[in-house]
Design a protein around this motif. Sequence first.
Motif, PDB file in Angstrom:
ATOM      1  N   GLY A  36       1.286  -1.267  -0.022  1.00 31.41           N
ATOM      2  CA  GLY A  36      -0.269   0.066  -0.168  1.00 31.41           C
ATOM      3  C   GLY A  36       1.027   1.725   0.353  1.00 31.41           C
ATOM      4  N   LEU A  37       1.960   1.116   0.200  1.00 34.50           N
ATOM      5  CA  LEU A  37       2.950   3.105  -0.263  1.00 34.50           C
ATOM      6  C   LEU A  37       2.936   3.394  -1.005  1.00 34.50           C
ATOM      7  N   PRO A  38       2.388   2.999  -2.185  1.00 36.49           N
ATOM      8  CA  PRO A  38       2.622   4.252  -3.195  1.00 36.49           C
ATOM      9  C   PRO A  38       1.373   4.635  -3.393  1.00 36.49           C
ATOM     10  N   SER A  39       0.508   4.980  -2.962  1.00 37.07           N
ATOM     11  CA  SER A  39      -0.808   4.505  -2.939  1.00 37.07           C
ATOM     12  C   SER A  39      -1.047   5.625  -1.465  1.00 37.07           C
ATOM     13  N   ARG A  40      -0.127   5.630  -0.263  1.00 43.31           N
ATOM     14  CA  ARG A  40      -0.794   6.171   0.352  1.00 43.31           C
ATOM     15  C   ARG A  40       0.897   7.706   0.786  1.00 43.31           C
ATOM     16  N   LEU A  41       1.736   6.715  -0.553  1.00 42.24           N
ATOM     17  CA  LEU A  41       2.536   8.043  -0.413  1.00 42.24           C
ATOM     18  C   LEU A  41       1.869   9.374  -1.390  1.00 42.24           C
ATOM     19  N   VAL A  42       1.408   9.031  -2.129  1.00 44.35           N
ATOM     20  CA  VAL A  42       0.732  10.110  -2.932  1.00 44.35           C
ATOM     21  C   VAL A  42       0.201  10.873  -1.620  1.00 44.35           C
ATOM     22  N   GLU A  43      -0.495  10.353  -1.234  1.00 41.64           N
ATOM     23  CA  GLU A  43      -1.549  11.167  -0.364  1.00 41.64           C
ATOM     24  C   GLU A  43      -0.858  12.098   0.305  1.00 41.64           C
ATOM     25  N   LEU A  86      16.777  16.526   6.022  1.00 44.48           N
ATOM     26  CA  LEU A  86      16.989  15.506   5.734  1.00 44.48           C
ATOM     27  C   LEU A  86      16.849  14.638   6.801  1.00 44.48           C
ATOM     28  N   ARG A  87      18.504  15.091   7.915  1.00 47.83           N
ATOM     29  CA  ARG A  87      18.509  14.447   9.242  1.00 47.83           C
ATOM     30  C   ARG A  87      17.480  14.901   9.997  1.00 47.83           C
ATOM     31  N   GLY A  88      17.188  15.983   9.497  1.00 48.33           N
ATOM     32  CA  GLY A  88      15.321  15.607  10.630  1.00 48.33           C
ATOM     33  C   GLY A  88      14.266  14.925  10.407  1.00 48.33           C
ATOM     34  N   ALA A  89      14.763  14.221   9.074  1.00 49.64           N
ATOM     35  CA  ALA A  89      13.714  12.955   8.864  1.00 49.64           C
ATOM     36  C   ALA A  89      14.328  12.095   8.945  1.00 49.64           C
ATOM     37  N   GLY A  90      15.428  12.097  10.134  1.00 51.39           N
ATOM     38  CA  GLY A  90      16.067  10.450   9.780  1.00 51.39           C
ATOM     39  C   GLY A  90      17.011   9.762   9.500  1.00 51.39           C
ATOM     40  N   TYR A  91      17.202  10.859   7.999  1.00 50.97           N
ATOM     41  CA  TYR A  91      18.424  10.643   7.101  1.00 50.97           C
ATOM     42  C   TYR A  91      20.142  10.700   7.884  1.00 50.97           C
ATOM     43  N   GLU A  92      20.782   9.672   7.476  1.00 49.26           N
ATOM     44  CA  GLU A  92      22.383  10.343   7.537  1.00 49.26           C
ATOM     45  C   GLU A  92      22.349  10.824   6.086  1.00 49.26           C
ATOM     46  N   VAL A  93      23.162  11.311   6.220  1.00 49.14           N
ATOM     47  CA  VAL A  93      23.576  12.119   4.960  1.00 49.14           C
ATOM     48  C   VAL A  93      25.101  12.506   4.740  1.00 49.14           C
ATOM     49  N   GLN A  94      24.727  12.974   3.248  1.00 52.96           N
ATOM     50  CA  GLN A  94      26.164  12.816   2.872  1.00 52.96           C
ATOM     51  C   GLN A  94      26.855  14.183   2.067  1.00 52.96           C
ATOM     52  N   ALA A 285      10.971  12.896  -0.049  1.00 50.39           N
ATOM     53  CA  ALA A 285      12.190  12.355   0.934  1.00 50.39           C
ATOM     54  C   ALA A 285      11.283  12.211   2.268  1.00 50.39           C
ATOM     55  N   VAL A 286      11.001  13.004   2.942  1.00 47.58           N
ATOM     56  CA  VAL A 286      10.948  13.394   4.344  1.00 47.58           C
ATOM     57  C   VAL A 286       8.910  12.358   4.579  1.00 47.58           C
ATOM     58  N   ARG A 287       8.231  12.455   3.622  1.00 48.06           N
ATOM     59  CA  ARG A 287       7.274  11.813   3.764  1.00 48.06           C
ATOM     60  C   ARG A 287       7.194  10.135   3.891  1.00 48.06           C
ATOM     61  N   LEU A 288       8.004   9.757   2.981  1.00 46.30           N
ATOM     62  CA  LEU A 288       8.717   8.472   2.719  1.00 46.30           C
ATOM     63  C   LEU A 288       9.188   7.751   3.990  1.00 46.30           C
ATOM     64  N   GLY A 289      10.358   8.836   5.012  1.00 51.74           N
ATOM     65  CA  GLY A 289      10.765   8.546   5.752  1.00 51.74           C
ATOM     66  C   GLY A 289      12.225   7.589   5.956  1.00 51.74           C
ATOM     67  N   PHE A 456       5.543  11.364  -9.339  1.00 50.60           N
ATOM     68  CA  PHE A 456       6.600  11.022  -8.968  1.00 50.60           C
ATOM     69  C   PHE A 456       6.671  10.251  -7.696  1.00 50.60           C
ATOM     70  N   ALA A 457       5.957  10.168  -6.261  1.00 52.80           N
ATOM     71  CA  ALA A 457       5.958   9.707  -5.545  1.00 52.80           C
ATOM     72  C   ALA A 457       5.225   8.294  -5.579  1.00 52.80           C
ATOM     73  N   ALA A 458       5.143   7.983  -7.102  1.00 57.25           N
ATOM     74  CA  ALA A 458       3.833   7.178  -7.111  1.00 57.25           C
ATOM     75  C   ALA A 458       5.420   5.880  -7.598  1.00 57.25           C
ATOM     76  N   ALA A 459       5.584   6.622  -8.944  1.00 57.85           N
ATOM     77  CA  ALA A 459       6.797   5.892  -9.727  1.00 57.85           C
ATOM     78  C   ALA A 459       7.670   5.450  -8.242  1.00 57.85           C
ATOM     79  N   LEU A 460       8.237   5.967  -7.295  1.00 61.28           N
ATOM     80  CA  LEU A 460       9.595   5.709  -6.957  1.00 61.28           C
ATOM     81  C   LEU A 460       9.203   4.952  -5.436  1.00 61.28           C
TER      82      LEU A 460
END
Length: 473
Positions: A36-43, A86-94, A285-289, A456-460
């Motif tokens: 269900g990720l694609p539909s939820r991410l689009v939303e 990005l770091r605020g969303a929990g990602y390790e960033v380079q 990126a933020v919404r995906l987590g 984009f969100a749906a395809a990703l």
Amino acid sequence: MRRVRTLLLVAVTAMACGAPAVAPPPQPAPPAPDPGLPSRLVEEVTGEGAFAHLAELQRIADANGGNRALGTPGYDASVDYVVGVLRGAGYEVQTPTFDARRFEVRQEQLTVDGGPVPVSALGFSPTTPDAGVTGPLTVMAGEGCNPADAGAVTPGSVALVRRGTCPFAQKATHAAGAGALGLIVINTADEPLDDGTLGEAATGVVPTGGVSRSAGDALAGRAGAAVTLTLVTTVELTPSRNVLAQTRSGNPDEVVVAGAHLDSVPEGPGVNDNGSGVATLLETAVRLGANPPVTNAVRFAFWGAEETGLVGSTTYVQGLSEEDRNRIALYINLDMVGSPNAGYLVYDGDDSDQEGDGPGPRGSAAIERALVEGLAAAGVQGAGTDFSGRSDYGPFIARGIPSGGLFTGAEEVKSAEEAQRWGGTAGEAYDRCYHQACDRLDTIDRTAVDRNADAFAAALARFALSTDELAAG
């Protein structure tokens, strides 16, 4: 550093005294892939969310001389903003660094029989002397794409040629081969030719400037006129940075990469080009987590120095080992997804339009199909656009990586058929502010951003769950 050493000493002493070692806390199991990720991410991904990031990029440009270009405080502040989100969303960033050649124009002037004609230096044009180069005007045949087209060019002249299908550097090389001192390129549109470049790797070329279509048409009938072309330019090696962040979940040997260039041109803030792509990527990126329920890892890339020749993305791709290259399943590019007279364009992965360059690497057709379906679900019919090499998908295609992306148009003119299909104004550019100071927040088409964000969100999310369909072509 000293605190770490103290903690290490305590731990070693405790073990030496027979105290039981403390096991590190168990890491949470990665979430199971969620169909269900694609539909939820689009939303969850919204144009409004992307617009908040766009507003911040506009603020950064306004506070830093009006742009976010290579080597400027505005670009550094843009990097810091993206990293912080990005770091605020929990990602390790380079933020890997690289060197780019920054091109600057200090003087650009053209006179014909003593009368001034507006001219713009093409990117990475060699410099003329301060006094310019002077000679009779000669006219190249056709588009100057073949050496024979320079048959009428004489040594010591300044050549004139029309913009066309081959690279500017190719025209400038043929003019140089015929002995010209400089080259003037006539734009296809009746506006300054300020988006052209010879490319940072160009060699054997002459100083090259561009003029509008009407100015060029007038010059075309003045062969033999006395021309002085002055293009005083410099090139400096400038450090820059990319921004990379990858999900903690998903198979790291099957990575879905999505990217957008973070820099603007020096002439303006670049809110559409390419704040719109950056904002859409960042919102997603933020919404995906950072720990999403996916099968494949997702990597977000924000490229530096695109406007000086795709330098950030090219450096990244060329630096991949064969093993790391094989870990990348596909690449999706976002560049200009909020044009004020928007088209809804998807890179033509299978070359079904039979225009320009050929198809992308195997799997590109599947990316095109997913993005077209995403646009359709968002309420608009997408159309193909050529893989012309003008954005950061270029290095990925060159390395054989399936690629695709979304684009709402730049300086090209919207046709009557497109206006009927998508709305907007026929006969006008998709983005009248392309590479100009007016590329600001108030010109953005919010509906276009919202639709492209959904597609984009749906395809990703679709490819984050499975890349099996890439095998079909």
